[in-house]
Design a protein around this motif. Sequence first.
Motif, mmCIF file in Angstrom:
data_model
loop_
_atom_site.group_PDB
_atom_site.id
_atom_site.type_symbol
_atom_site.label_atom_id
_atom_site.label_comp_id
_atom_site.label_asym_id
_atom_site.label_seq_id
_atom_site.Cartn_x
_atom_site.Cartn_y
_atom_site.Cartn_z
ATOM 1 N N ASP A 174 4.936 26.042 8.060
ATOM 2 C CA ASP A 174 3.819 26.697 9.193
ATOM 3 C C ASP A 174 3.066 25.702 9.418
ATOM 4 O OD1 ASP A 174 5.771 28.538 9.765
ATOM 5 O OD2 ASP A 174 5.128 29.543 7.908
ATOM 6 N N GLY B 239 9.989 31.776 12.861
ATOM 7 C CA GLY B 239 8.228 31.768 13.647
ATOM 8 C C GLY B 239 8.475 31.626 15.137
ATOM 9 N N THR C 296 11.853 26.167 10.390
ATOM 10 C CA THR C 296 10.302 26.696 9.912
ATOM 11 C C THR C 296 10.256 27.679 9.017
ATOM 12 O OG1 THR C 296 9.655 27.983 11.766
ATOM 13 C CG2 THR C 296 9.886 25.628 12.388
ATOM 14 N N GLY C 297 8.968 27.435 8.059
ATOM 15 C CA GLY C 297 8.423 28.513 7.612
ATOM 16 C C GLY C 297 8.139 28.073 5.940
ATOM 17 N N GLU D 267 7.999 29.315 2.986
ATOM 18 C CA GLU D 267 8.734 30.515 2.185
ATOM 19 C C GLU D 267 10.112 28.755 1.638
ATOM 20 O OE1 GLU D 267 9.673 30.967 5.242
ATOM 21 O OE2 GLU D 267 10.204 31.884 6.065
#
Length: 586
Positions: free
Chosen positions: A409, A433, A366-367, A369
């Motif tokens: 996210d 996260g 997750t993220g 970026e």
Amino acid sequence: MKVFGVTGWKNNGKTGLMERLIAHFTAQGLRVSTLKHTHHGVDLEQPGTDTHRHRVAGAKEVVLVSSSRIATLHELRNDPEPQLAALIEGLEPCDLVLVEGFKSAPHPKIEAHRAATGEALLATTNDTIRAVASDEALPDLNLPVFNLDDTQAIATFIAETTGLAPRKSNGLKNDCFALPPGVHWTPVDEALETLKSRLAPVVGTEAIPTAQSRGRILATDHMAARSNPPGANSAVDGYAFAYADLPKGDVITLPLVAERAAAGDPFTGNVPKGHAIRILTGALLPQGVDTVVLQEDVQVEGAQLRFPAGVKPGANARAAGEDVAAGKLALPMGHKMRAPDVALLSALGLARAQVFNRLRVGVLSTGDELTEPGSTLDTARTYDANRPMLLSLVQGWGYDPVDLGHVADNRDALRRAFDDAANQADVILTSGGASAGDEDHVSALLEETGSLHHWRIAIKPGRPLALAQWNGTPVFGLPGNPVAALVTTLIFARPAFSVLAGGPWLSPMAFTLPAAFKKSKKAGRREYLRARVNEDGQVDVFKSEGSGRISGLSWATGLVELPDEAMDITPGTPVRFLPYEGFGIT
Ligand code: AMP
Ligand code: MG
């Protein structure tokens, strides 16, 4: 398998209702399959696609296969259309079969109805219809009428009508990840103790050929079906006789019988008292003998055997069952099969092994970026390193890795990913996260389940872990930083997964070796340093403890584990080295 149908006229919302019901039941952890009836000319493919060409050319069955799905197209041609019951029988076992169409079949159904289509209700003439889902108020039908969009109420009705029980829980308590209260930073050992005492296997079992059981975990105690060795036999090439009947003297002479005993070709007669018989390695000891003299220690002249006295009673003979006796424990439940264990069960006549199903481990990154390695040159983006690392680890541990991809996210996208994950996996491993900050979306979403526990563990590297259950599936939310993600996976997830998979709790393999480095460690946190053993057998640590240094993970051949307490290390100080191999990293 419970069967329930959705029926109704065209454009009355059947498929939408089906879709919502499937999502609802699968989110409860139930396995749902569907069957849909359609008009006879329907085609799944465009003309010109490969399978279409196969079919048009005359193939009776065409099977299209990829690593994600299988489609079988079975051409009926002049065969009669199969009955619904036969079609259901052909499905894999599941909790619920939702049927769209098939309005004349006898299973219970709900009718989807929309005012706008102006169709008359089927329910007035079809008594297999047990309820109506409508977007308008209806005159009294003597049937329950639901709002077409009230999926929850319709699902409850279906569960009650069919007797569908919520899926058996995996046995883990909702609060299984709760840590002892009142501790701000939980010591590593206490966190491990929590996992060890709360977790249990979450997988079913199956019987498989022993020859294919390497890496699998035994689901029952396995008892020897036959002794090893099955009968008394010779350990050497030589000559067999009865020890008790040997003549006295320094040199012993015995008459030889004409026959011989070989492996797989036993001598079935009786060796007369005072006689010897030629015997080869592995041959069953014939009746009347119990001791074997090595062929190198004898002279044979015609039918006479001569050898010096001093052979011990029972020498070079193996007793039946001296290794493992029939009925005795061969390997216990929870044992993970390795090549020598495959040999043992095979030798004991166990051609099949009862094993736990492979633990399916879903891995999700997750993220915002994150992006696929090599997909962009944008320096604001980070290539996803954790997912391929974690999937590789999981595969190396003998589990089924399930690649759940990467999710931005975004709360809704994450929710969908978790729903999907809980259906496909027995345990979910996420990275990123997981702390309790604004951008920690995994954490925020898991909070909704009421089962989330933030693990603030006195460990370096490692930020808080998020542990929870999503639809009854345990979730290990790791920090995003790859160094912390790897260390926390090795220390916490690895032993936990072993237990979930039916195996034992695992402690890391450790050696005490002299340090080749200097470090003054403060009290409070257990530390794991990227390390390798040098040519002098001393342990070097990576030049930087920077937690973003992925190269150090790859440089290392293991970790140095420094205790919770303070420690002053100078070259020569004994330190605990945990080799990668001991963690199953190869
Ligand atoms: P987070 O735990 O989400 O705050 O992430 C901590 C750091 O780890 C950030 O610099 C992230 O960009 C990085 N990170 C998170 N997930 C991954 C991943 N899958 N691969 C590489 N780096 C990551
Ligand atoms: Mg993040």
